[in-house]
Design a protein around this motif. Structure first.
Motif, PDB file in Angstrom:
ATOM      1  N   THR A  18      -1.328 -12.638  -0.542  1.00 19.93           N
ATOM      2  CA  THR A  18      -2.772 -12.399  -0.638  1.00 19.93           C
ATOM      3  C   THR A  18      -3.236 -12.429  -2.085  1.00 19.93           C
ATOM      4  O   THR A  18      -4.283 -13.004  -2.406  1.00 19.93           O
ATOM      5  CB  THR A  18      -3.126 -11.039  -0.010  1.00 19.93           C
ATOM      6  OG1 THR A  18      -2.741 -11.034   1.362  1.00 19.93           O
ATOM      7  CG2 THR A  18      -4.622 -10.773  -0.100  1.00 19.93           C
ATOM      8  N   LEU A  19      -2.466 -11.820  -2.979  1.00 15.51           N
ATOM      9  CA  LEU A  19      -2.827 -11.837  -4.397  1.00 15.51           C
ATOM     10  C   LEU A  19      -2.889 -13.266  -4.928  1.00 15.51           C
ATOM     11  O   LEU A  19      -3.809 -13.636  -5.668  1.00 15.51           O
ATOM     12  CB  LEU A  19      -1.818 -11.028  -5.204  1.00 15.51           C
ATOM     13  CG  LEU A  19      -1.800  -9.512  -4.961  1.00 15.51           C
ATOM     14  CD1 LEU A  19      -0.641  -8.865  -5.708  1.00 15.51           C
ATOM     15  CD2 LEU A  19      -3.127  -8.871  -5.382  1.00 15.51           C
ATOM     16  N   LEU A  20      -1.919 -14.085  -4.548  1.00 11.71           N
ATOM     17  CA  LEU A  20      -1.915 -15.479  -4.987  1.00 11.71           C
ATOM     18  C   LEU A  20      -3.117 -16.231  -4.420  1.00 11.71           C
ATOM     19  O   LEU A  20      -3.749 -17.022  -5.126  1.00 11.71           O
ATOM     20  CB  LEU A  20      -0.613 -16.158  -4.559  1.00 11.71           C
ATOM     21  CG  LEU A  20       0.665 -15.658  -5.236  1.00 11.71           C
ATOM     22  CD1 LEU A  20       1.898 -16.273  -4.583  1.00 11.71           C
ATOM     23  CD2 LEU A  20       0.642 -15.978  -6.730  1.00 11.71           C
ATOM     24  N   ASN A  21      -3.441 -15.962  -3.165  1.00 12.97           N
ATOM     25  CA  ASN A  21      -4.607 -16.605  -2.550  1.00 12.97           C
ATOM     26  C   ASN A  21      -5.911 -16.149  -3.193  1.00 12.97           C
ATOM     27  O   ASN A  21      -6.931 -16.828  -3.110  1.00 12.97           O
ATOM     28  CB  ASN A  21      -4.642 -16.318  -1.048  1.00 12.97           C
ATOM     29  CG  ASN A  21      -3.542 -17.029  -0.291  1.00 12.97           C
ATOM     30  OD1 ASN A  21      -2.990 -18.024  -0.769  1.00 12.97           O
ATOM     31  ND2 ASN A  21      -3.211 -16.541   0.888  1.00 12.97           N
ATOM     32  N   ILE A 136      -4.352   4.978  -5.796  1.00 16.03           N
ATOM     33  CA  ILE A 136      -4.977   4.523  -4.546  1.00 16.03           C
ATOM     34  C   ILE A 136      -3.983   4.872  -3.446  1.00 16.03           C
ATOM     35  O   ILE A 136      -2.785   4.614  -3.585  1.00 16.03           O
ATOM     36  CB  ILE A 136      -5.199   3.002  -4.508  1.00 16.03           C
ATOM     37  CG1 ILE A 136      -5.912   2.500  -5.761  1.00 16.03           C
ATOM     38  CG2 ILE A 136      -5.978   2.594  -3.266  1.00 16.03           C
ATOM     39  CD1 ILE A 136      -5.891   0.980  -5.889  1.00 16.03           C
ATOM     40  N   ILE A 137      -4.463   5.439  -2.363  1.00 12.47           N
ATOM     41  CA  ILE A 137      -3.606   5.713  -1.213  1.00 12.47           C
ATOM     42  C   ILE A 137      -4.122   4.897  -0.029  1.00 12.47           C
ATOM     43  O   ILE A 137      -5.292   5.007   0.349  1.00 12.47           O
ATOM     44  CB  ILE A 137      -3.578   7.212  -0.877  1.00 12.47           C
ATOM     45  CG1 ILE A 137      -2.894   7.985  -2.013  1.00 12.47           C
ATOM     46  CG2 ILE A 137      -2.850   7.462   0.452  1.00 12.47           C
ATOM     47  CD1 ILE A 137      -2.977   9.483  -1.883  1.00 12.47           C
ATOM     48  N   PHE A 138      -3.242   4.063   0.488  1.00 12.84           N
ATOM     49  CA  PHE A 138      -3.571   3.274   1.673  1.00 12.84           C
ATOM     50  C   PHE A 138      -2.954   3.970   2.879  1.00 12.84           C
ATOM     51  O   PHE A 138      -1.741   3.896   3.091  1.00 12.84           O
ATOM     52  CB  PHE A 138      -3.005   1.856   1.556  1.00 12.84           C
ATOM     53  CG  PHE A 138      -3.567   1.057   0.416  1.00 12.84           C
ATOM     54  CD1 PHE A 138      -4.887   0.631   0.426  1.00 12.84           C
ATOM     55  CD2 PHE A 138      -2.766   0.713  -0.669  1.00 12.84           C
ATOM     56  CE1 PHE A 138      -5.411  -0.114  -0.626  1.00 12.84           C
ATOM     57  CE2 PHE A 138      -3.273  -0.037  -1.719  1.00 12.84           C
ATOM     58  CZ  PHE A 138      -4.598  -0.448  -1.704  1.00 12.84           C
ATOM     59  N   GLU A 180      -3.058  -7.835   3.973  1.00 10.00           N
ATOM     60  CA  GLU A 180      -4.139  -8.614   3.366  1.00 10.00           C
ATOM     61  C   GLU A 180      -5.204  -7.692   2.783  1.00 10.00           C
ATOM     62  O   GLU A 180      -5.702  -7.920   1.668  1.00 10.00           O
ATOM     63  CB  GLU A 180      -4.750  -9.546   4.407  1.00 10.00           C
ATOM     64  CG  GLU A 180      -5.808 -10.476   3.847  1.00 10.00           C
ATOM     65  CD  GLU A 180      -6.385 -11.418   4.895  1.00 10.00           C
ATOM     66  OE1 GLU A 180      -7.515 -11.891   4.684  1.00 10.00           O
ATOM     67  OE2 GLU A 180      -5.714 -11.667   5.921  1.00 10.00           O
ATOM     68  N   ALA A 181      -5.524  -6.629   3.508  1.00 10.77           N
ATOM     69  CA  ALA A 181      -6.522  -5.675   3.012  1.00 10.77           C
ATOM     70  C   ALA A 181      -6.034  -4.997   1.732  1.00 10.77           C
ATOM     71  O   ALA A 181      -6.806  -4.808   0.777  1.00 10.77           O
ATOM     72  CB  ALA A 181      -6.822  -4.637   4.089  1.00 10.77           C
ATOM     73  N   ILE A 182      -4.764  -4.622   1.704  1.00  9.74           N
ATOM     74  CA  ILE A 182      -4.187  -4.017   0.501  1.00  9.74           C
ATOM     75  C   ILE A 182      -4.285  -4.990  -0.670  1.00  9.74           C
ATOM     76  O   ILE A 182      -4.680  -4.623  -1.787  1.00  9.74           O
ATOM     77  CB  ILE A 182      -2.721  -3.613   0.746  1.00  9.74           C
ATOM     78  CG1 ILE A 182      -2.660  -2.419   1.703  1.00  9.74           C
ATOM     79  CG2 ILE A 182      -2.013  -3.272  -0.565  1.00  9.74           C
ATOM     80  CD1 ILE A 182      -1.264  -2.114   2.216  1.00  9.74           C
ATOM     81  N   VAL A 185      -7.802  -5.164  -2.133  1.00 15.22           N
ATOM     82  CA  VAL A 185      -8.152  -3.998  -2.950  1.00 15.22           C
ATOM     83  C   VAL A 185      -7.463  -4.070  -4.311  1.00 15.22           C
ATOM     84  O   VAL A 185      -8.085  -3.827  -5.355  1.00 15.22           O
ATOM     85  CB  VAL A 185      -7.783  -2.693  -2.224  1.00 15.22           C
ATOM     86  CG1 VAL A 185      -7.969  -1.481  -3.149  1.00 15.22           C
ATOM     87  CG2 VAL A 185      -8.632  -2.511  -0.969  1.00 15.22           C
ATOM     88  N   LEU A 186      -6.174  -4.413  -4.313  1.00 13.43           N
ATOM     89  CA  LEU A 186      -5.442  -4.511  -5.580  1.00 13.43           C
ATOM     90  C   LEU A 186      -6.038  -5.600  -6.473  1.00 13.43           C
ATOM     91  O   LEU A 186      -6.176  -5.413  -7.684  1.00 13.43           O
ATOM     92  CB  LEU A 186      -3.968  -4.797  -5.313  1.00 13.43           C
ATOM     93  CG  LEU A 186      -3.161  -3.705  -4.612  1.00 13.43           C
ATOM     94  CD1 LEU A 186      -1.744  -4.188  -4.355  1.00 13.43           C
ATOM     95  CD2 LEU A 186      -3.148  -2.423  -5.426  1.00 13.43           C
TER      96      LEU A 186
END
Length: 288
Positions: A18-21, A136-138, A180-182, A185-186
């Motif tokens: 997700t970060l790469l995307n 951050i707490i997920f 993906e949600a995490i 946020v990151l």
């Protein structure tokens, strides 16, 4: 630089994807891995590998160098979980990490939990909040993926779903949606000492699960709530290892007690779309 722990696991790996995307350069992502050979796919993408584990304090100290943000993916090794988490948090603090994110679990009430493993999440949260680090707490809801792994049983199409979960409801979400949600946020850079409660858009009982399976398969699938002792006997007779049964029963007791019934829109806001619902998720997980 963002360090993702558990990077070769399904959650950590999807967060990196997700970060790469999200157009975070691979050179700004580091991955904590136990075995470099198992992380070749990450290395090829340009991800910086940091070798270590949650027990190796020296390796953690090295891994944290140059890191601004850490995602601590919760450990699984019973009896060591909280200390392992503390090791990561302490190493991050020593290295001057600016933000630590932790994958916890979304539960209703810590005072009424049956599952001792779930208490480790609260203990870790308490330690992180007291550490002085920004965090951050997920709080992730129970993975819908657990249906395919162990919940339904191998013969649910013939014998229905027989679980000691009562009428308890859970706002299940797919692990890939939560990852993906995490990642979103990151990537967005938030570190406001915030707790996210990542759940599906609706809480479902196993009666709802059975109905969805009936619609997907064209067969009548029923749900029958059974006692914990009946489940234990049937599971052991069916060849399930004692250790696995002992792990599952507290999860079921907490489902029956409504621990997983929280519903929020935190994940929908992070994803920018509704999370995948129960029926679509089951179709994907079970190849229906």
């Amino acid at each position: 630089m963002i360090l993702i722990t558990g990077a070769t696991g399904q959650l950590g790996g999807r967060v990196i994807e997700t970060l790469l995307n999200y157009n975070i350069p691979a050179g700004q992502i580091a991955a904590l891995v136990r075995d470099e050979a198992k992380a070749e796919s990450l290395k090829v993408k340009g991800i910086n590998l940091r070798i270590g584990n949650y027990d190796d304090v020296d390796a953690l100290n090295i891994a944290m160098q140059g890191i601004e943000k850490v995602l601590l993916v919760s450990a699984l090794e019973e009896g060591k979980i909280v200390q392992q988490h503390k090791n990561v948090i302490d190493a991050a603090k020593r290295a001057g990490v600016q933000c630590l994110a932790y994958t916890s679990h979304c539960l209703q009430n810590r005072e009424t939990l049956h599952n001792p493993i779930m208490l480790t999440h609260y203990e870790t949260e308490d330690y992180l909040m007291a550490s002085g680090l920004k965090y951050i707490i997920f709080r992730n809801i129970l993975y819908m993926d657990s249906m395919a792994l162990y919940m339904l049983g191998r013969d649910y199409l013939d014998n229905g779903i027989n679980l000691p979960a009562g009428d308890g409801r859970v706002a299940y979400a797919l692990r890939c949606d939560q990852a993906e949600a995490i990642g979103h946020v990151l990537a967005a850079g938030d570190c406001s000492n915030r707790i996210y409660r990542f759940t599906g858009s609706r809480a479902y009982s196993f009666t709802d699960v059975a109905q969805s399976l009936s619609e997907l398969t064209g067969k009548t699938v029923s749900y029958r709530p059974v006692s914990a002792e009946t489940y234990r006997t049937n599971a052991l007779n069916g060849g399930m290892p004692q250790k696995v049964v002992d792990l599952i029963l507290p999860f079921m007791a907490d489902i029956a007690g409504g621990q997983g019934s929280t519903v929020t829109n935190d994940m929908e806001e992070a994803l920018g779309r509704p999370p995948i619902d129960l029926k679509a998720g089951l179709k994907q997980l079970l190849n229906l």
